[in-house]
Design an enzyme around this catalytic site. Structure first.
Site, PDB file in Angstrom:
ATOM      1  N   ASP A 216       0.869  -1.181   0.000  1.00  0.00           N
ATOM      2  CA  ASP A 216       0.000   0.000   0.000  1.00  0.00           C
ATOM      3  C   ASP A 216       0.907   1.232   0.000  1.00  0.00           C
ATOM      4  OD1 ASP A 216      -3.266   0.293   1.136  1.00  0.00           O
ATOM      5  OD2 ASP A 216      -2.008   2.079   0.830  1.00  0.00           O
TER       6      ASP A 216
ATOM      7  N   PHE B 160      -6.999  -4.731  -4.244  1.00  0.00           N
ATOM      8  CA  PHE B 160      -7.921  -3.690  -3.770  1.00  0.00           C
ATOM      9  C   PHE B 160      -7.450  -2.294  -4.167  1.00  0.00           C
ATOM     10  CE2 PHE B 160      -8.573  -6.980  -0.426  1.00  0.00           C
ATOM     11  CZ  PHE B 160      -9.961  -7.069  -0.465  1.00  0.00           C
ATOM     12  N   ALA B 161      -6.124  -2.121  -4.287  1.00  0.00           N
ATOM     13  CA  ALA B 161      -5.579  -0.759  -4.403  1.00  0.00           C
ATOM     14  C   ALA B 161      -6.178  -0.025  -5.589  1.00  0.00           C
ATOM     15  CB  ALA B 161      -4.055  -0.833  -4.534  1.00  0.00           C
TER      16      ALA B 161
ATOM     17  N   LYS C   8     -10.867   5.822  -5.249  1.00  0.00           N
ATOM     18  CA  LYS C   8     -12.279   5.397  -5.265  1.00  0.00           C
ATOM     19  C   LYS C   8     -13.301   6.525  -5.094  1.00  0.00           C
ATOM     20  CE  LYS C   8     -12.777   4.536  -0.349  1.00  0.00           C
ATOM     21  NZ  LYS C   8     -13.412   3.805   0.708  1.00  0.00           N
TER      22      LYS C   8
ATOM     23  N   SER D  84     -17.246  -3.349  -8.729  1.00  0.00           N
ATOM     24  CA  SER D  84     -18.271  -2.576  -8.027  1.00  0.00           C
ATOM     25  C   SER D  84     -19.608  -2.689  -8.736  1.00  0.00           C
ATOM     26  CB  SER D  84     -17.813  -1.113  -7.999  1.00  0.00           C
ATOM     27  OG  SER D  84     -18.855  -0.263  -7.623  1.00  0.00           O
TER      28      SER D  84
ATOM     29  N   TYR E  21     -14.249   7.046 -12.475  1.00  0.00           N
ATOM     30  CA  TYR E  21     -14.037   5.950 -11.520  1.00  0.00           C
ATOM     31  C   TYR E  21     -14.792   4.700 -11.964  1.00  0.00           C
ATOM     32  CZ  TYR E  21     -14.792   2.886  -7.572  1.00  0.00           C
ATOM     33  OH  TYR E  21     -14.877   1.765  -6.795  1.00  0.00           O
TER      34      TYR E  21
ATOM     35  N   LYS F  70     -13.574   0.605 -13.372  1.00  0.00           N
ATOM     36  CA  LYS F  70     -13.999  -0.732 -12.947  1.00  0.00           C
ATOM     37  C   LYS F  70     -14.473  -1.545 -14.155  1.00  0.00           C
ATOM     38  CE  LYS F  70     -12.858  -0.209  -8.752  1.00  0.00           C
ATOM     39  NZ  LYS F  70     -11.645  -0.860  -8.261  1.00  0.00           N
TER      40      LYS F  70
ATOM     41  N   ASN G 236     -22.830  -1.967  -1.467  1.00  0.00           N
ATOM     42  CA  ASN G 236     -22.376  -0.851  -0.612  1.00  0.00           C
ATOM     43  C   ASN G 236     -21.788  -1.361   0.704  1.00  0.00           C
ATOM     44  OD1 ASN G 236     -24.190   0.409  -2.623  1.00  0.00           O
ATOM     45  ND2 ASN G 236     -23.842   2.248  -1.424  1.00  0.00           N
TER      46      ASN G 236
ATOM     47  N   PHE H 120     -30.406  12.863   0.469  1.00  0.00           N
ATOM     48  CA  PHE H 120     -30.569  13.334  -0.904  1.00  0.00           C
ATOM     49  C   PHE H 120     -31.735  12.639  -1.598  1.00  0.00           C
ATOM     50  CE2 PHE H 120     -25.781  13.776  -0.384  1.00  0.00           C
ATOM     51  CZ  PHE H 120     -25.836  15.132  -0.138  1.00  0.00           C
TER      52      PHE H 120
ATOM     53  N   ASP I 121     -26.837  10.440  -8.817  1.00  0.00           N
ATOM     54  CA  ASP I 121     -27.257   9.281  -8.013  1.00  0.00           C
ATOM     55  C   ASP I 121     -28.253   8.414  -8.774  1.00  0.00           C
ATOM     56  OD1 ASP I 121     -25.874   9.266  -5.675  1.00  0.00           O
ATOM     57  OD2 ASP I 121     -27.397  10.285  -4.486  1.00  0.00           O
TER      58      ASP I 121
HETATM   59  P1  NAD Z   1      -9.561   2.405   0.447  1.00  0.00           P
HETATM   60  O1  NAD Z   1      -9.219   3.710  -0.158  1.00  0.00           O
HETATM   61  O2  NAD Z   1      -9.850   2.369   1.899  1.00  0.00           O
HETATM   62  O3  NAD Z   1      -8.405   1.334   0.157  1.00  0.00           O
HETATM   63  C1  NAD Z   1      -7.629   1.367  -1.007  1.00  0.00           C
HETATM   64  C2  NAD Z   1      -6.174   1.334  -0.574  1.00  0.00           C
HETATM   65  O4  NAD Z   1      -5.352   1.324  -1.743  1.00  0.00           O
HETATM   66  C3  NAD Z   1      -5.765   2.529   0.249  1.00  0.00           C
HETATM   67  O5  NAD Z   1      -5.142   2.073   1.442  1.00  0.00           O
HETATM   68  C4  NAD Z   1      -4.777   3.286  -0.630  1.00  0.00           C
HETATM   69  O6  NAD Z   1      -3.757   3.901   0.132  1.00  0.00           O
HETATM   70  C5  NAD Z   1      -4.245   2.177  -1.526  1.00  0.00           C
HETATM   71  N1  NAD Z   1      -3.773   2.592  -2.851  1.00  0.00           N
HETATM   72  C6  NAD Z   1      -4.433   3.341  -3.772  1.00  0.00           C
HETATM   73  N2  NAD Z   1      -3.694   3.490  -4.880  1.00  0.00           N
HETATM   74  C7  NAD Z   1      -2.527   2.811  -4.659  1.00  0.00           C
HETATM   75  C8  NAD Z   1      -1.369   2.566  -5.442  1.00  0.00           C
HETATM   76  N3  NAD Z   1      -1.213   3.084  -6.663  1.00  0.00           N
HETATM   77  N4  NAD Z   1      -0.377   1.820  -4.908  1.00  0.00           N
HETATM   78  C9  NAD Z   1      -0.500   1.297  -3.666  1.00  0.00           C
HETATM   79  N5  NAD Z   1      -1.577   1.482  -2.890  1.00  0.00           N
HETATM   80  C10 NAD Z   1      -2.584   2.230  -3.391  1.00  0.00           C
HETATM   81  O7  NAD Z   1     -10.781   1.806  -0.385  1.00  0.00           O
HETATM   82  P2  NAD Z   1     -11.737   0.582  -0.070  1.00  0.00           P
HETATM   83  O8  NAD Z   1     -13.082   1.129   0.261  1.00  0.00           O
HETATM   84  O9  NAD Z   1     -11.087  -0.358   0.861  1.00  0.00           O
HETATM   85  O10 NAD Z   1     -11.860  -0.046  -1.527  1.00  0.00           O
HETATM   86  C11 NAD Z   1     -11.042  -1.116  -1.937  1.00  0.00           C
HETATM   87  C12 NAD Z   1     -11.370  -1.460  -3.371  1.00  0.00           C
HETATM   88  O11 NAD Z   1     -12.757  -1.785  -3.474  1.00  0.00           O
HETATM   89  C13 NAD Z   1     -11.138  -0.343  -4.380  1.00  0.00           C
HETATM   90  O12 NAD Z   1     -10.659  -0.903  -5.572  1.00  0.00           O
HETATM   91  C14 NAD Z   1     -12.517   0.250  -4.578  1.00  0.00           C
HETATM   92  O13 NAD Z   1     -12.636   0.862  -5.839  1.00  0.00           O
HETATM   93  C15 NAD Z   1     -13.367  -1.008  -4.491  1.00  0.00           C
HETATM   94  N6  NAD Z   1     -14.759  -0.741  -4.082  1.00  0.00           N
HETATM   95  C16 NAD Z   1     -15.021  -0.044  -2.952  1.00  0.00           C
HETATM   96  C17 NAD Z   1     -16.341   0.211  -2.592  1.00  0.00           C
HETATM   97  C18 NAD Z   1     -16.665   1.026  -1.373  1.00  0.00           C
HETATM   98  O14 NAD Z   1     -17.772   1.564  -1.283  1.00  0.00           O
HETATM   99  N7  NAD Z   1     -15.780   1.156  -0.384  1.00  0.00           N
HETATM  100  C19 NAD Z   1     -17.393  -0.288  -3.377  1.00  0.00           C
HETATM  101  C20 NAD Z   1     -17.079  -1.028  -4.515  1.00  0.00           C
HETATM  102  C21 NAD Z   1     -15.753  -1.249  -4.864  1.00  0.00           C
HETATM  103  C1  WQD Z   2     -25.733   5.883  -0.580  1.00  0.00           C
HETATM  104  C2  WQD Z   2     -27.082   6.581  -0.546  1.00  0.00           C
HETATM  105  C3  WQD Z   2     -27.056   8.797  -1.467  1.00  0.00           C
HETATM  106  C4  WQD Z   2     -24.534  10.694   1.499  1.00  0.00           C
HETATM  107  C5  WQD Z   2     -20.939   5.093  -4.072  1.00  0.00           C
HETATM  108  C6  WQD Z   2     -20.211   5.016  -5.389  1.00  0.00           C
HETATM  109  C7  WQD Z   2     -20.205   3.613  -5.915  1.00  0.00           C
HETATM  110  C8  WQD Z   2     -19.700   2.617  -4.869  1.00  0.00           C
HETATM  111  C9  WQD Z   2     -20.353   2.825  -3.542  1.00  0.00           C
HETATM  112  C10 WQD Z   2     -17.390   2.123  -5.230  1.00  0.00           C
HETATM  113  C11 WQD Z   2     -27.379   7.358  -1.825  1.00  0.00           C
HETATM  114  C12 WQD Z   2     -27.399   8.831   0.007  1.00  0.00           C
HETATM  115  C13 WQD Z   2     -25.271   9.762   0.788  1.00  0.00           C
HETATM  116  C14 WQD Z   2     -25.222  11.736   2.193  1.00  0.00           C
HETATM  117  C15 WQD Z   2     -27.302  10.811   1.444  1.00  0.00           C
HETATM  118  N1  WQD Z   2     -18.314   2.748  -4.614  1.00  0.00           N
HETATM  119  N2  WQD Z   2     -26.620   9.831   0.758  1.00  0.00           N
HETATM  120  N3  WQD Z   2     -26.579  11.729   2.132  1.00  0.00           N
HETATM  121  O1  WQD Z   2     -23.914   6.516  -4.082  1.00  0.00           O
HETATM  122  O2  WQD Z   2     -24.524   4.104  -3.634  1.00  0.00           O
HETATM  123  O3  WQD Z   2     -22.267   4.639  -4.281  1.00  0.00           O
HETATM  124  O4  WQD Z   2     -20.294   4.209  -3.165  1.00  0.00           O
HETATM  125  O5  WQD Z   2     -17.385   1.443  -6.173  1.00  0.00           O
HETATM  126  O6  WQD Z   2     -19.392   3.624  -7.025  1.00  0.00           O
HETATM  127  O7  WQD Z   2     -20.868   5.866  -6.306  1.00  0.00           O
HETATM  128  O8  WQD Z   2     -23.051   5.303  -2.023  1.00  0.00           O
HETATM  129  O9  WQD Z   2     -22.757   5.956   0.325  1.00  0.00           O
HETATM  130  O10 WQD Z   2     -22.491   7.720  -1.468  1.00  0.00           O
HETATM  131  O11 WQD Z   2     -24.750   6.821  -0.976  1.00  0.00           O
HETATM  132  O12 WQD Z   2     -28.532  10.886   1.409  1.00  0.00           O
HETATM  133  O13 WQD Z   2     -24.614  12.607   2.806  1.00  0.00           O
HETATM  134  O14 WQD Z   2     -27.054   7.561   0.506  1.00  0.00           O
HETATM  135  O15 WQD Z   2     -27.807   9.757  -2.151  1.00  0.00           O
HETATM  136  O16 WQD Z   2     -28.734   7.234  -2.086  1.00  0.00           O
HETATM  137  P1  WQD Z   2     -23.533   5.193  -3.559  1.00  0.00           P
HETATM  138  P2  WQD Z   2     -23.175   6.490  -0.987  1.00  0.00           P
END
Ligand code: NAD
Ligand code: WQD
Length: 342
Positions: A33, A83-84, A87, A127, A152, A156, A182, A221, A301
């Site tokens: 990381d 994961f990196a 996002k 995602s 973003y 994916k 989510n 929202f 959204d």
């Molecule tokens: P996060 O930001 O907490 O974790 C990602 C980690 O990757 C971080 O620690 C960051 O420092 C590291 N990183 C980023 N770019 C890097 C690079 N070039 N080299 C080395 N390290 C790097 O995010 P998360 O919520 O744990 O998400 C993990 C994965 O899941 C991501 O690919 C994200 O797109 C995907 N994802 C997350 C969500 C969500 O809502 N959290 C939903 C769907 C998909």
């Molecule tokens: C959830 C719901 C908002 C904040 C995002 C990314 C998606 C994925 C997951 C990575 C929505 C509502 C939110 C607030 C609110 N990530 N909301 N007030 O939009 O489903 O998805 O995260 O891949 O790519 O777009 O997640 O947590 O932002 O929102 O009312 O202050 O909560 O409108 O309906 P979302 P979120």
């Protein structure tokens, strides 16, 4: 000998919970990381929970020389969970090149290194954003992708395509994309959790920060969506359930159980909850009142989405075990831990 698993982004939110589950399942975990969106101290949390401190290498995965040096020491890695990535959806609209570079280049360099070293197995963080607003709910894995709403989201979609094409061209490669809905909540110990930087864009960190007094008021929202109460609907999944699915995906790759060398699965609960339902549960299980106001929709959204989880249930023999009450309880416990240690 324990099998060695590389977890990129392993000090991040989902990566740290997955590192815990991997260690608890008997794997040796190596984390890479660059700490661009996480903190070094997360390793202490992982160690406190599991009794084992993962090996940690701090570098940017887009730095090809650093990656080569790393693999020179860790050529015995059996599988990678990637994961990196960057996002933040809004930031990706402002800085598309940063997102394409970080998310796509890191994946390509990893795949090249895997080919050079003969590492066959990779699990990729995808995602539900790849589906956009689907025409039919629940969404199955066969639901077609909609044009991405953000750079973003596009990373994916393209990331999955790169994996699919590479698996076709290099039959020895085995890949699984996991499409998270989510992810929310935190480890029951409250020693690891989500650490958003700045003002949270996601709902649950905004709720917990509002309850903690860091934010004055949560804005809900949208009030006129086609849902039971007019607020938007999502499929919230406990991060620990999500982490466990990664261990199963790794086991599937290592034991050669794949039906084809590129597979993809939805990871959600299969149940949609509205923003107002989430708030109600948060208030009830934590015995709190949240200051919130219902306002207009947030641009970009979608209205509602939830997963069809049948494929993951049948093929991975994985089911979610933790419900929304546990999600909201653990999220608040984690927020309190952050406050105490600030
Ligand atoms: P996060 O930001 O907490 O974790 C990602 C980690 O990757 C971080 O620690 C960051 O420092 C590291 N990183 C980023 N770019 C890097 C690079 N070039 N080299 C080395 N390290 C790097 O995010 P998360 O919520 O744990 O998400 C993990 C994965 O899941 C991501 O690919 C994200 O797109 C995907 N994802 C997350 C969500 C969500 O809502 N959290 C939903 C769907 C998909
Ligand atoms: C959830 C719901 C908002 C904040 C995002 C990314 C998606 C994925 C997951 C990575 C929505 C509502 C939110 C607030 C609110 N990530 N909301 N007030 O939009 O489903 O998805 O995260 O891949 O790519 O777009 O997640 O947590 O932002 O929102 O009312 O202050 O909560 O409108 O309906 P979302 P979120």
């Amino acid at each position: 000998m324990k099998e060695k698993i590389l977890v990129t982004g392993g000090t991040g939110y989902i990566g740290s919970h997955t590192a815990v589950e991997l260690i608890n399942s008997g794997y040796e975990v190596v984390i890479v990381d660059d700490l661009s969106n996480s903190q070094y101290e997360v390793l202490d949390g992982i160690e406190k929970i599991t009794g084992t401190r993962p090996v940690f290498a701090e570098f940017d995965l887009c730095d090809e020389r650093a990656l080569t040096d790393f693999f020179a020491q860790h050529g015995d890695i059996k599988a990678i969970i990637h994961f990196a990535a960057s996002k933040a959806v809004g930031e990706s609209v402002q800085k598309p090149l940063l997102y394409y570079k970080n998310n796509i280049l890191s994946l390509i360099l990893l795949l090249e290194a895997m080919q050079r070293l003969g590492i066959a197995n990779i699990v990729f963080s995808s995602s539900c954003t790849v589906y956009g607003q689907p025409d039919q709910l629940p969404v199955t894995e066969a639901t077609p992708f909609k044009p991405a709403e953000s750079p973003y989201g596009n990373t994916k979609q393209v990331g999955e395509e790169i994996l699919r094409d590479n698996c076709r061209a290099v039959p020895a490669t085995q890949a699984i994309s996991l499409r998270y809905f989510n992810p929310v909540g935190a480890h029951a110990s409250a020693l690891i959790g989500e650490l958003p930087q700045g003002v949270p864009g996601n709902l649950v960190p905004f709720i917990t920060q509002t309850a903690a007094g860091i934010r004055e008021q949560l804005l809900v929202f949208g009030k006129d969506y086609d849902t039971p109460d007019g607020s938007a609907m999502r499929d919230y999944i406990h991060v620990v359930d999500l982490a466990k699915a990664h261990v199963i995906a790794v086991q599937r790759l290592l034991s050669g159980q794949q039906k084809s060398n590129y597979e993809f699965f939805n990871l959600g609960t299969g149940k949609g909850l509205t923003v107002l339902e989430i708030i109600e549960v948060f208030e009830r299980v934590n015995n709190l009142k949240l200051n919130y106001k219902i306002v207009d929709r947030r641009p970009g959204d979608i209205e509602k989405i939830y997963a069809d989880t049948a494929l993951a249930n049948q093929e991975l023999h994985w089911r979610t075990e933790l419900g929304v009450e546990e999600m909201m309880r653990s999220a608040w416990k984690w927020q309190q831990h952050i406050l105490k240690n600030a």
